[in-house]
Design an enzyme around this catalytic site. Structure first.
Site, PDB file in Angstrom:
ATOM      1  N   ARG A   1       0.842  -1.196   0.000  1.00 43.50           N
ATOM      2  CA  ARG A   1       0.000   0.000   0.000  1.00 43.50           C
ATOM      3  C   ARG A   1       0.878   1.248   0.000  1.00 43.50           C
ATOM      4  O   ARG A   1       2.091   1.177   0.173  1.00 43.50           O
ATOM      5  CB  ARG A   1      -0.923   0.017   1.226  1.00 43.50           C
TER       6      ARG A   1
ATOM      7  N   ASP B   1       8.463 -10.086   8.443  1.00 42.70           N
ATOM      8  CA  ASP B   1       8.713  -8.933   9.305  1.00 42.70           C
ATOM      9  C   ASP B   1      10.142  -8.453   9.040  1.00 42.70           C
ATOM     10  O   ASP B   1      11.102  -9.200   9.265  1.00 42.70           O
ATOM     11  CB  ASP B   1       8.548  -9.350  10.768  1.00 42.70           C
TER      12      ASP B   1
ATOM     13  N   TYR C   1       9.623   8.461  15.535  1.00 42.77           N
ATOM     14  CA  TYR C   1       9.618   8.185  14.101  1.00 42.77           C
ATOM     15  C   TYR C   1      10.753   8.929  13.404  1.00 42.77           C
ATOM     16  O   TYR C   1      11.501   8.367  12.604  1.00 42.77           O
ATOM     17  CB  TYR C   1       8.269   8.603  13.528  1.00 42.77           C
TER      18      TYR C   1
ATOM     19  N   ALA D   1      13.522  10.049  14.727  1.00 40.19           N
ATOM     20  CA  ALA D   1      14.834   9.537  15.132  1.00 40.19           C
ATOM     21  C   ALA D   1      15.207   8.313  14.312  1.00 40.19           C
ATOM     22  O   ALA D   1      16.359   8.160  13.880  1.00 40.19           O
ATOM     23  CB  ALA D   1      14.823   9.196  16.619  1.00 40.19           C
ATOM     24  N   ALA D   2      14.239   7.420  14.088  1.00 40.87           N
ATOM     25  CA  ALA D   2      14.510   6.225  13.284  1.00 40.87           C
ATOM     26  C   ALA D   2      14.847   6.603  11.849  1.00 40.87           C
ATOM     27  O   ALA D   2      15.793   6.074  11.257  1.00 40.87           O
ATOM     28  CB  ALA D   2      13.301   5.288  13.322  1.00 40.87           C
TER      29      ALA D   2
END
Length: 240
Positions: free
Chosen positions: A15, A59, A149, A151-152
């Protein structure tokens, strides 16, 4: 630009931006491995729309699942030429209020997932291949609530530049794209409600569409992107 004969892995491709990227690379002639985590039916729709494609679940924060993803690509198409690390989740909220488990999950998917895929790409991608990571451009007024979010995604930019140095001698380019506010279901509810006001503040007077990001990824994936590496390209219409 033709990508005929090349094979692309696109993570989180069922998506949003990932789907647009997968479909664009397919339109340009690539074989596409449509990765998904939970949306098996949507991934199948994407693969069907492309034609020469397979779906692989897993995952991205699990090293075994990532290895299986690359093994499936090699088994079906004989190799991997293009990797787009797009899979990500968005969890908002002020840093003092974010539960530890939520923070850990954001880092696991958005940063560890890119790290694990980068390691597999280093092993399996062909010489003169392409690695493209999806980072993020965050408007200043969003930083307060997207700290984890952000930071990642900032870490993704550092990984991108580091990997570019390691893979460059093989002719492999490694870049990131940083979308600004984009019309997907990951757009925060408050941004969706105020999209007209956000668009009014942008030079192009609109927010992004997934196809806008896919177009830049397609450029980086093709021959015209051969001398661009270690870069993060903002795809935000000048808003961020």
């Amino acid at each position: 630009m033709s990508l005929s004969g090349r094979t692309a892995i696109v993570t989180g491709a069922s998506r949003g931006i990932g789907r647009a990227i997968a479909e664009r690379l397919g339109q340009d002639g690539a074989n596409v491995v449509v990765h998904y985590h939970v949306n098996k039916e949507l991934a199948a729709e994407v693969a069907q729309s492309i034609g020469t494609a397979i779906t692989v679940g897993g995952d991205v924060s699990d090293a075994a699942d990532v290895r299986l993803l690359y093994e499936a690509a090699r088994a079906e198409f004989g190799g991997v030429d293009i990797v787009v690390n797009n899979a990500g989740i968005g969890i908002g909220g002020p840093i003092p209020a974010i539960p530890e488990e939520a923070f850990d999950r954001v880092i696991a998917v958005n940063l560890r997932g890119v790290f694990l895929s980068s390691q597999e790409a280093a092993k399996h991608i062909t010489d003169n291949g392409r690695v493209i990571n999806v980072a993020a451009g965050l408007p200043r007024d969003a930083i307060e609530f997207l700290g984890a979010y952000g930071a990642a995604k900032a870490g993704v930019q550092v990984l991108t530049r580091s990997l570019a140095h390691h893979l460059g001698p093989r002719g492999i380019t490694v870049n990131a794209v940083a979308p600004g506010p984009t019309d997907t279901d990951m757009l925060p509810p408050d941004a969706r409600e105020n999209r007209d006001a956000i668009a009014a503040g942008a030079p192009l007077r609109r927010i992004g569409e997934p196809a806008d990001v896919a177009a830049v990824v397609a450029f980086l994936a093709g021959d015209d992107g051969r001398f661009v590496t270690g870069q993060t390209i903002a795809v935000d219409g000048g808003l961020v």
